[in-house]
Design a protein around this motif. Structure first.
Motif, PDB file in Angstrom:
ATOM      1  N   LEU A 113      13.962   1.594   4.179  1.00 25.46           N
ATOM      2  CA  LEU A 113      14.801   2.748   4.509  1.00 25.46           C
ATOM      3  C   LEU A 113      15.382   3.371   3.243  1.00 25.46           C
ATOM      4  CD1 LEU A 113      16.699   1.395   7.652  1.00 25.46           C
ATOM      5  CD2 LEU A 113      14.983   3.215   7.606  1.00 25.46           C
ATOM      6  N   GLU A 114      15.818   2.540   2.314  1.00 29.55           N
ATOM      7  CA  GLU A 114      16.383   3.073   1.069  1.00 29.55           C
ATOM      8  C   GLU A 114      15.329   3.851   0.284  1.00 29.55           C
ATOM      9  OE1 GLU A 114      17.083   3.397  -3.058  1.00 29.55           O
ATOM     10  OE2 GLU A 114      15.739   1.869  -2.262  1.00 29.55           O
ATOM     11  N   LYS A 115      14.105   3.315   0.218  1.00 37.39           N
ATOM     12  CA  LYS A 115      13.048   3.996  -0.525  1.00 37.39           C
ATOM     13  C   LYS A 115      12.600   5.272   0.187  1.00 37.39           C
ATOM     14  CE  LYS A 115      11.136   0.112  -3.105  1.00 37.39           C
ATOM     15  NZ  LYS A 115      11.334   0.744  -4.410  1.00 37.39           N
ATOM     16  N   LEU A 116      12.758   5.337   1.502  1.00 36.77           N
ATOM     17  CA  LEU A 116      12.411   6.539   2.260  1.00 36.77           C
ATOM     18  C   LEU A 116      13.514   7.591   2.209  1.00 36.77           C
ATOM     19  CD1 LEU A 116      10.778   4.871   5.394  1.00 36.77           C
ATOM     20  CD2 LEU A 116       9.614   6.373   3.762  1.00 36.77           C
ATOM     21  N   GLY A 117      14.630   7.269   1.572  1.00 35.51           N
ATOM     22  CA  GLY A 117      15.737   8.217   1.494  1.00 35.51           C
ATOM     23  C   GLY A 117      16.604   8.245   2.733  1.00 35.51           C
ATOM     24  N   ARG A 118      16.433   7.290   3.629  1.00 35.27           N
ATOM     25  CA  ARG A 118      17.255   7.218   4.853  1.00 35.27           C
ATOM     26  C   ARG A 118      18.439   6.290   4.574  1.00 35.27           C
ATOM     27  NH1 ARG A 118      12.379   6.059   9.038  1.00 35.27           N
ATOM     28  NH2 ARG A 118      14.098   5.483  10.442  1.00 35.27           N
TER      29      ARG A 118
ATOM     30  N   ASN B 219       0.822  -1.216   0.000  1.00 30.43           N
ATOM     31  CA  ASN B 219       0.000   0.000   0.000  1.00 30.43           C
ATOM     32  C   ASN B 219       0.855   1.264   0.000  1.00 30.43           C
ATOM     33  OD1 ASN B 219      -2.469  -1.356   0.001  1.00 30.43           O
ATOM     34  ND2 ASN B 219      -2.511  -1.503   2.240  1.00 30.43           N
ATOM     35  N   ARG B 220       2.192   1.103  -0.125  1.00 31.39           N
ATOM     36  CA  ARG B 220       3.145   2.210  -0.204  1.00 31.39           C
ATOM     37  C   ARG B 220       3.216   3.028   1.085  1.00 31.39           C
ATOM     38  NH1 ARG B 220       2.169   4.513  -6.404  1.00 31.39           N
ATOM     39  NH2 ARG B 220       2.492   2.502  -7.454  1.00 31.39           N
ATOM     40  N   ASP B 221       2.792   2.455   2.182  1.00 29.99           N
ATOM     41  CA  ASP B 221       2.964   3.091   3.495  1.00 29.99           C
ATOM     42  C   ASP B 221       4.281   2.577   4.067  1.00 29.99           C
ATOM     43  OD1 ASP B 221       2.829   4.212   5.979  1.00 29.99           O
ATOM     44  OD2 ASP B 221       0.750   3.604   6.374  1.00 29.99           O
ATOM     45  N   LEU B 222       5.391   3.154   3.588  1.00 29.66           N
ATOM     46  CA  LEU B 222       6.709   2.606   3.879  1.00 29.66           C
ATOM     47  C   LEU B 222       7.110   2.781   5.339  1.00 29.66           C
ATOM     48  CD1 LEU B 222       8.575   3.809   0.665  1.00 29.66           C
ATOM     49  CD2 LEU B 222       7.617   1.555   1.136  1.00 29.66           C
ATOM     50  N   GLU B 223       6.668   3.861   5.979  1.00 31.39           N
ATOM     51  CA  GLU B 223       7.019   4.077   7.386  1.00 31.39           C
ATOM     52  C   GLU B 223       6.459   2.954   8.256  1.00 31.39           C
ATOM     53  OE1 GLU B 223       8.820   6.228   8.970  1.00 31.39           O
ATOM     54  OE2 GLU B 223       9.123   7.970   7.687  1.00 31.39           O
ATOM     55  N   ARG B 224       5.196   2.636   8.066  1.00 33.94           N
ATOM     56  CA  ARG B 224       4.584   1.575   8.887  1.00 33.94           C
ATOM     57  C   ARG B 224       5.101   0.204   8.482  1.00 33.94           C
ATOM     58  NH1 ARG B 224      -1.772   2.821   9.336  1.00 33.94           N
ATOM     59  NH2 ARG B 224      -1.640   1.179  10.904  1.00 33.94           N
ATOM     60  N   ALA B 225       5.362   0.016   7.177  1.00 36.92           N
ATOM     61  CA  ALA B 225       5.943  -1.253   6.747  1.00 36.92           C
ATOM     62  C   ALA B 225       7.293  -1.469   7.431  1.00 36.92           C
ATOM     63  CB  ALA B 225       6.105  -1.266   5.229  1.00 36.92           C
ATOM     64  N   PHE B 226       8.116  -0.412   7.467  1.00 39.24           N
ATOM     65  CA  PHE B 226       9.420  -0.517   8.139  1.00 39.24           C
ATOM     66  C   PHE B 226       9.244  -0.866   9.619  1.00 39.24           C
ATOM     67  CE2 PHE B 226      12.537   1.815  10.759  1.00 39.24           C
ATOM     68  CZ  PHE B 226      13.669   1.064  10.457  1.00 39.24           C
TER      69      PHE B 226
END
Length: 585
Positions: A78-83, A48-55
């Motif tokens: 993390l890579e997709k979030l730019g971290r 669902n592209r909710d990367l913060e919660r997926a992480f």
């Protein structure tokens, strides 16, 4: 970018439970089952592209039972979030902890990924005089002392070191790409302290956050400096809203929180970046706050001295999965003492372009038509330019603009000649074009947080080149003769003066503005003078000289005759739509 990592989500599926149950005690089997459930939830959020919660769920799965799958997918998030710094650390953990389970081809495919990440970041070495928790940009990055540097993106970062019984150490550090930076943190013991106990009866074991830092699990008790502090709890999909806790010197304070199911991630950004973000009466951060809240209605208040405060009402629904993004832009309060009176302001630059229309240029083509003028569709014009403005704090601005303007008009008319019974039928194609320069003033008024209305008045001059590509024939009503016009299409120069007015509705985002409105333009002086033109008839036939010939025939007209001098345009009014794109420095 990370092709090998992207494949992990699809190749790994859920964490493998291939170890036989007989090899592990029941507690290990339960941990594996818990890790599997958390991993599946993380996959749903990732899709669902909710990367913060997926992480978050991949890391909870890793904490329950580490595996290649949950570690690699957490690094991918993390890579997709730019971290990139945190992503690199997790990929390195992956290679170290599971080196025996990677094939040579898999290790070689991850190598370029690590090299690309290392090329994007810098390193920070942090030392402190006491053991404590390291927090960078609001995220915990491990405990001190550390045996390895912290990887960070180039730029400014906010560093904090937190230790029980000591004042928090804070510093802004600038990281350069592929270089090391060092910070020696010296924490001072608190001379006046109080005790704070945080309980959450319905969510025991939840992580307790004090001032944005994870300090332990509920119930938690620690030593803090006197004054207000921000506390909350969170455990998976249950947690509490941030709450203010007052610590009193030499006393014990108790805060009891009530956890419930959490809704989606709420992401609040403020402009200017120094503005404070409050959740009701709790200050949760500056520039940006990101977190989750239980179901309910909340007031988000953004304030900054010198700006009008803004309150947004937020309804959190736990059934929603997509993040709630809120962008709050404060408007300047010009009467606030923060802003000195006088010339304080900023520079703006914008490009603009549009279309102009007028019923007529009102030039010679419409004045010299004794025999009548055929109605024409009017004048068409295009304008494009660049404007530089200096806007004062009250919204007033002074401006200079330059650009290019083109005006065209076609017409058909009838004109008498110097010989009775003969007239000209003319077709005009008038063009007046050239650069223009304009000085003006403007005023802008806010309509909302992102919309404003701008008005401008200007006076300018156009360095115009005018021409009229004439075509014509002469007729006596019986026969017609095509004639040539000497000087047709010749460009003449002039500098007509004009007044302009604009009304623009502007939409702003960060420093960019997009405007749509109407421009009107009044030319107060005439355009280029089209002079020195003559009509040339074809040579008359010999029959014109015979006895009894009708010399009034068009074929027997004189060989040449001058046309009256005309102007490309006189005073006229034009208007039309205009689009503008601007940037504020």
């Amino acid at each position: 970018m990370l092709a090998c990592c992207s494949a992990l989500v699809f190749l790994c599926g859920v964490p493998s439970l291939s170890m036989a149950a007989s090899e592990a005690v029941p507690s290990i089997a339960a941990r594996k089952q818990q890790a599997k459930a958390l991993f599946k939830t993380g996959i749903v959020f990732f899709q669902n592209r909710d990367l913060e919660r997926a992480f978050d769920f991949f890391m909870q799965s890793r904490k329950a039972f580490p595996s290649i799958q949950n570690t690699s997918n957490a690094a991918l998030c993390l890579e997709k979030l730019g971290r990139y710094g945190e992503a690199l650390e997790l990929f390195e953990v992956l290679l170290v902890e599971y080196r025996d389970r990677f094939t040579e081809a898999e290790r070689e495919s991850i190598g370029p990924v690590l090299a690309a990440l290392r090329g994007r970041i810098g390193s920070l070495i942090v030392a402190a005089n006491v053991a404590g928790l390291l927090v960078i940009d609001g995220r915990p990055r491990g405990k001190l002392p550390r045996t390895s540097p912290v990887r960070l993106l180039p730029g400014a970062h906010q560093l904090r070191v937190v230790a029980d019984g000591y004042a928090t150490f804070e510093k802004t550090v600038t990281i350069q790409q592929a270089k090391d930076a060092r910070v020696d943190a010296v924490l001072e013991a608190l001379t006046s302290v109080g005790q704070l106990r945080v309980e959450d009866p319905g969510n025991e074991g939840a992580t307790v956050y004090v001032d944005g830092v994870a300090v332990g699990r509920s119930p938690w008790q620690g030593t803090l400096g006197p004054g207000p502090h921000r506390v909350r709890t969170e455990r998976r999909d249950r947690g509490s809203a941030p709450r203010k806790a007052i610590v009193v010197q030499g006393q014990h304070s108790l805060v009891t929180l009530r956890s419930s199911k959490l809704g989606p991630v709420v992401d609040v950004r403020s402009h200017p970046k120094t503005a404070q973000i409050r959740l009701a009466d709790v200050m949760v951060g500056k520039e940006r706050w990101r977190g989750r809240l239980p179901k309910g209605r909340y007031s988000i208040v953004v304030t900054e001295p010198g700006y009008h405060p803004v309150t947004r009402v937020l309804d959190v629904d736990t059934a929603r999965n997509r993040p709630l993004e809120i962008d709050v832009r404060l408007m300047v309060d010009p009467d606030h003492p923060r802003w000195p009176k006088g010339l304080a302001g900023h520079v703006e630059i914008d490009t603009f372009g549009g279309y102009l229309f007028a019923p007529s240029l009102r030039g010679g083509d419409s004045q010299n038509c004794e025999g009548g003028c055929t109605p024409h569709p009017g004048m068409d014009g295009t304008i494009a330019g660049l404007r530089v403005s200096y806007r004062f704090s009250g919204g007033t601005s002074v401006q200079f603009a330059g650009g290019y303007l083109a005006l065209t008009q076609g017409a058909e008319r009838v004109m008498a000649t110097g010989q009775a019974g003969i007239e000209y039928r003319l077709r005009d194609e008038i063009l007046s074009q050239g650069p223009f320069f304009e000085l003006g003033v403007g005023q802008k008024a806010a309509l909302s947080e992102s919309l404003s209305l701008a008005a401008r008045l200007g006076v300018g001059v156009m360095v115009a080149g005018g021409s009229n590509t004439l075509s014509a024939y002469a007729t006596d009503g019986i026969e017609a003769v095509t004639v040539d016009i000497e000087g047709a299409g010749t460009v003449k120069r002039a500098a007509p003066v004009f007044l302009s007015n604009e009304w623009i509705v502007e939409w702003s985002s960060a420093r960019w503005t997009l405007g749509l409105g109407v421009r009107s333009q009044l030319f107060v002086t005439s355009g280029p003078e089209l002079a020195g033109r003559r009509v040339f008839f074809p040579p008359p036939p010999a029959s014109c000289w015979e006895a009894g010939a009708l010399l009034s025939r068009v074929g027997c007209a004189p060989s040449k005759e001058p046309l009256p001098d005309e102007t490309a345009h006189e005073m006229f009014f034009a208007f039309g739509p205009q689009l503008a794109l601007g940037y504020t420095f």
